[in-house]
Design an enzyme around this catalytic site. Structure first.
Site, PDB file in Angstrom:
ATOM      1  CE  LYS A 115      -4.086  -2.120   2.245  1.00  0.00           C
ATOM      2  NZ  LYS A 115      -3.580  -3.582   2.066  1.00  0.00           N
ATOM      3  CD  GLU A 199      -5.239   5.195   5.261  1.00  0.00           C
ATOM      4  OE1 GLU A 199      -4.758   5.068   4.487  1.00  0.00           O
ATOM      5  OE2 GLU A 199      -6.856   4.623   4.673  1.00  0.00           O
ATOM      6  CG  HIS A 234     -12.336  -4.130   8.359  1.00  0.00           C
ATOM      7  ND1 HIS A 234     -12.365  -2.902   8.017  1.00  0.00           N
ATOM      8  CD2 HIS A 234     -11.819  -4.815   9.696  1.00  0.00           C
ATOM      9  CE1 HIS A 234     -12.307  -3.190   9.578  1.00  0.00           C
ATOM     10  NE2 HIS A 234     -12.310  -3.836  10.099  1.00  0.00           N
ATOM     11  NE  ARG A 291      -7.312 -10.203  -5.657  1.00  0.00           N
ATOM     12  CZ  ARG A 291      -8.168 -10.061  -5.304  1.00  0.00           C
ATOM     13  NH1 ARG A 291      -9.246 -10.007  -6.330  1.00  0.00           N
ATOM     14  NH2 ARG A 291      -7.989  -9.365  -4.309  1.00  0.00           N
TER      15      ARG A 291
END
Length: 485
Positions: A115, A199, A234, A291
């Protein structure tokens, strides 16, 4: 390409092979000992046992898979999703072996697989980002300073991997050190990489992703969005296309941002750019999945594009058959991931033998699965049984068809997420479009399904009793013999 090996199992292996066969190409399946009699094995032109049941002794054996390809004169490998699909080292080895990897180049997988490196890569295109710091952290003092600057609540995220692992929401400073240690530990355990970053936590987020296709000649298009905000732990459970909250203007901006992300890493093939959207419809780049996505069918239905076919054509060096202006949204599609999980017991896996397994059928209903009646659900892999997808001329039609399809989907031998799906599709928050990724936390409890099951059982018993009494009354009526006529 004359022969393609699908380096996967279950529903995605079967779905990919269906398109490969449609294109007149031979298929090769691999299977573990647990999957010897699986539908994808029976469907393939050739099938090879790759190892024992655990995935690290079978489906993750990249070198062995490449050797099988060489032995059988395989031209290309399609990785599906999961397993080796986002393994840059595997993709690189496939490339070096002279076999075509049906997916992006190893460079793009490597860059977008982390990330932090992904954020660094897309910076040149001025892609909107969630406020935070784009560097790995282990120092709690530094983390506290960053959190203070961007303001609580904050989100600690693992740099590698996904699926909610290594992710922690921190509301106050006093909880930061403890949650940071847990996130690092979980990330190390899940991904072998404990790097985390911080973040700003978006309070009422929508999870919206954009499907992209890019050929080897520099052409990139987007195929609109998918709404993926209904999640548990999640992880997505319900997806739809298009999203009910996007205007044409926002859709265009998000689509262009996704194209720019793909260009930033010289992307090739089918990929998905994921965004977070706040309550004011500001969107922020999350990551890129290099993908095919689990939820790709909803995009196929609203665009009429077979994404697997496009992947193969792109891998063969062909130009994209269409430009952005040729793509249009037609109708609406919904998808429910049917997991062998118990929604009344914290969605824990529910393994067993499928004593009864009957799929719904009809116009506008699509079921992608890899199971048959009588099969045992292996404990070694993801517990998804199938994907139930419905398509209609509008959202209301797709919703109604989905509810009917759920009612006609018969599964015995394991608990599934079908009742949870019905709860979602009937809920006013979902039907109105007023929901976010906290839908489960805000609206769902196991007791709701348990009480509903009791009510339905009571109603069924009441109807059965009424029918019984009616039948008994008929039996008690005196017969009129022929002499009295």
């Amino acid at each position: 390409m004359k022969k393609i090996l699908v380096a996967n199992r279950g529903e995605i292996a079967l779905r990919v092979m269906q398109t490969i066969r449609k294109m007149g190409i031979k298929t090769v399946a691999i299977f573990s000992e647990a999957d010897r009699n699986a539908p994808h094995v029976k469907f393939a032109d050739e099938a090879v046992c790759v190892g024992k049941a655990p995935s690290n002794e079978s489906y993750l054996l990249g070198d062995k898979i490449i050797e099988i390809c060489k032995t059988l004169d395989v031209d290309g490998i399609h990785p599906g999703y999961g397993f080796l699909s986002e393994n840059a080292n595997f993709a690189e080895k496939v490339e070096d072996s002279g076999i075509t990897f049906i997916g992006p180049k190893s460079h793009a997988i490597r860059v977008m697989g982390d990330k932090l490196s992904a954020k660094e890569t897309v910076k040149t295109y001025d892609i909107p980002m969630v406020p935070g710091i784009d560097e790995a952290l282990t120092d709690v003092v530094k983390a506290k300073k960053i959190a203070e600057d961007i303001g609580y609540p904050i989100l600690i995220k693992a740099s590698a991997g996904g699926g909610g692992k290594g992710m922690r929401v921190v509301e106050v400073e006093s909880k930061l050190e403890e949650q940071m240690k847990r996130a690092i530990s979980e990330a190390e355990s899940a991904f072998g990489n404990g790097a985390v970053f911080i973040e700003k936590y978006v309070g009422s987020p929508r999870h919206i992703e954009i499907q992209v296709l890019a050929d080897t000649h520099g052409n990139v298009v987007h195929l609109f969005e998918r709404e993926c905000s209904i999640q548990r732990r999640h992880q997505k459970v319900v997806e739809e296309a298009p999203s009910v909250i996007l205007t044409d203007e926002i859709r265009h901006k998000m689509g262009q941002a996704a194209i720019d992300v793909a260009k930033s890493c010289d992307y090739v093939g089918a990929g998905t750019v994921e965004f977070l959207m706040d309550e004011n419809k500001n969107f922020y780049f999350l990551e890129m999945n290099t993908r095919l996505q689990v939820e790709h069918p909803v995009t196929e239905l609203i665009t009429g594009v077979d994404l697997v076919e496009q992947q193969i054509k792109i891998a063969r060096g062909e130009y994209l058959e269409f430009e952005q202006k040729d793509l249009k949204i037609q109708g609406h599609a919904l998808e429910l991931r049917v997991y062998a999980e118990d929604p009344t017991d914290d969605f824990l896996p529910s393994v067993g033998t499928l004593s009864r397994y009957r799929k719904p059928e009809g116009l506008g209903i699509r079921v992608d699965d890899g199971f048959e009646e009588g099969m045992e659900i292996p404990i070694y892999y993801d517990p998804m049984l199938s994907k139930l997808i419905t398509y209609g001329k509008n959202r209301e039609a797709a919703l109604q068809l989905m509810l009917e399809a759920i009612d006609h989907y018969e599964v015995e031998g394991a608990a599934t997420t079908l009742p949870f799906g019905k709860f979602v599709f009937e809920h006013e928050a979902f039907r109105s479009g007023d929901f976010d990724t906290h839908f489960v936390k805000n609206h769902y409890t196991p007791e709701i399904l348990e009480n509903k099951a009791k009510d339905e059982a009571y109603l069924a018993a009441l109807m059965a009793m009424k029918q019984y009494q009616k039948d008994q009354k008929k039996l008690r009526l005196p017969e009129i013999n022929s002499e009295s006529k």
